[in-house]
Write an enzyme that holds these catalytic residues in place. Structure first.
Site, PDB file in Angstrom:
ATOM      1  N   ASN A  44      -0.635  -0.480  -8.559  1.00 43.90           N
ATOM      2  CA  ASN A  44       0.566  -0.700  -7.771  1.00 43.90           C
ATOM      3  C   ASN A  44       1.798  -0.265  -8.562  1.00 43.90           C
ATOM      4  O   ASN A  44       1.835  -0.331  -9.792  1.00 43.90           O
ATOM      5  CB  ASN A  44       0.677  -2.140  -7.271  1.00 43.90           C
ATOM      6  CG  ASN A  44       0.689  -3.179  -8.365  1.00 43.90           C
ATOM      7  OD1 ASN A  44       0.081  -3.011  -9.416  1.00 43.90           O
ATOM      8  ND2 ASN A  44       1.376  -4.284  -8.121  1.00 43.90           N
ATOM      9  N   GLU A  46       5.951  -0.801  -8.253  1.00 43.74           N
ATOM     10  CA  GLU A  46       7.083  -1.433  -7.573  1.00 43.74           C
ATOM     11  C   GLU A  46       8.377  -0.672  -7.858  1.00 43.74           C
ATOM     12  O   GLU A  46       8.451   0.093  -8.814  1.00 43.74           O
ATOM     13  CB  GLU A  46       7.239  -2.878  -8.058  1.00 43.74           C
ATOM     14  CG  GLU A  46       6.055  -3.748  -7.679  1.00 43.74           C
ATOM     15  CD  GLU A  46       6.187  -5.182  -8.178  1.00 43.74           C
ATOM     16  OE1 GLU A  46       5.373  -6.008  -7.765  1.00 43.74           O
ATOM     17  OE2 GLU A  46       7.089  -5.470  -8.985  1.00 43.74           O
ATOM     18  N   CYS A  54       0.976   0.317  -3.024  1.00 40.15           N
ATOM     19  CA  CYS A  54      -0.182  -0.502  -3.384  1.00 40.15           C
ATOM     20  C   CYS A  54      -1.172   0.285  -4.240  1.00 40.15           C
ATOM     21  O   CYS A  54      -1.229   1.522  -4.170  1.00 40.15           O
ATOM     22  CB  CYS A  54      -0.905  -0.966  -2.129  1.00 40.15           C
ATOM     23  SG  CYS A  54       0.057  -2.036  -1.063  1.00 40.15           S
ATOM     24  N   GLU A  56      -4.358   0.477  -3.835  1.00 40.85           N
ATOM     25  CA  GLU A  56      -5.322   1.188  -2.985  1.00 40.85           C
ATOM     26  C   GLU A  56      -4.726   2.522  -2.507  1.00 40.85           C
ATOM     27  O   GLU A  56      -5.408   3.552  -2.494  1.00 40.85           O
ATOM     28  CB  GLU A  56      -5.704   0.339  -1.763  1.00 40.85           C
ATOM     29  CG  GLU A  56      -6.371  -0.983  -2.094  1.00 40.85           C
ATOM     30  CD  GLU A  56      -5.370  -2.135  -2.245  1.00 40.85           C
ATOM     31  OE1 GLU A  56      -4.237  -1.929  -2.735  1.00 40.85           O
ATOM     32  OE2 GLU A  56      -5.743  -3.260  -1.869  1.00 40.85           O
ATOM     33  N   CYS A  87      -3.946  -5.197   1.764  1.00 32.89           N
ATOM     34  CA  CYS A  87      -2.989  -5.563   2.810  1.00 32.89           C
ATOM     35  C   CYS A  87      -3.340  -4.819   4.096  1.00 32.89           C
ATOM     36  O   CYS A  87      -4.206  -3.942   4.113  1.00 32.89           O
ATOM     37  CB  CYS A  87      -1.570  -5.236   2.357  1.00 32.89           C
ATOM     38  SG  CYS A  87      -1.166  -3.480   2.357  1.00 32.89           S
ATOM     39  N   CYS A  90      -3.034  -1.024   3.889  1.00 32.44           N
ATOM     40  CA  CYS A  90      -4.116  -0.393   3.116  1.00 32.44           C
ATOM     41  C   CYS A  90      -5.437  -0.422   3.874  1.00 32.44           C
ATOM     42  O   CYS A  90      -6.232   0.497   3.754  1.00 32.44           O
ATOM     43  CB  CYS A  90      -4.240  -1.033   1.735  1.00 32.44           C
ATOM     44  SG  CYS A  90      -2.912  -0.501   0.635  1.00 32.44           S
TER      45      CYS A  90
HETATM   46 ZN    ZN Z   1      -1.703  -2.409   0.421  1.00 26.97          ZN
END
Ligand code: ZN
Length: 135
Positions: A44, A46, A54, A56, A87, A90
């Site tokens: 990930n 940010e 993410c 993934e 999430c 994803c």
């Molecule tokens: Zn995600």
């Protein structure tokens, strides 16, 4: 308890350590395995405006960028002992490149499988490439 391949675990641990999560401190890594058995890792990332990438999505981008389009499995390692499920966005991304039975495997840092489901279980009745055939 079932464990994953040690090489995949090493990639997950190495990539999780590289995750850029200065705001949440929630470092995540993912390894995606293409249909021909190649693996691609991602973490990930940010940003200060809180629109993160993410793990993934990051791993999928690496797979797509290397010319692979079919996903056999996705491994996800979050922080701590709890499973880190993908999430909703994803799940949709994983579905896009999945075949029937593509697995999403959530592990801990010891490589123990905490959850192992198919993408169909995680995203039932999904909208996907076939849905556009209705046009
Ligand atoms: Zn995600």
């Amino acid at each position: 308890m079932k464990r994953i391949d040690p090489e995949i675990l090493q990639a997950l641990l190495r990539t999780r350590k590289a995750a850029y999560a200065p705001y949440s401190g929630f470092q995540v890594s993912a390894v995606v395995e293409s249909a021909d058995g190649r693996t691609f890792a991602g973490c990930n990332v940010e940003t200060a405006h809180f629109k993160s990438v993410c793990a993934e999505a990051s791993a999928l981008s690496a797979m797509i960028g290397a010319g692979h389009r079919e996903l056999a499995a996705v491994y996800v390692l979050g922080p701590g002992d709890k499973a880190c499920p993908p999430c909703g966005d994803c799940r949709q991304r994983i579905h896009e490149f999945s075949r029937v039975g593509t697995r999403v495997i959530l592990v801990d840092e010891h490589g123990r499988v905490l959850n192992d489901r198919t993408i169909e279980e995680l995203l039932p009745d999904a909208f996907g490439p076939d849905s556009l055939d209705a046009r």
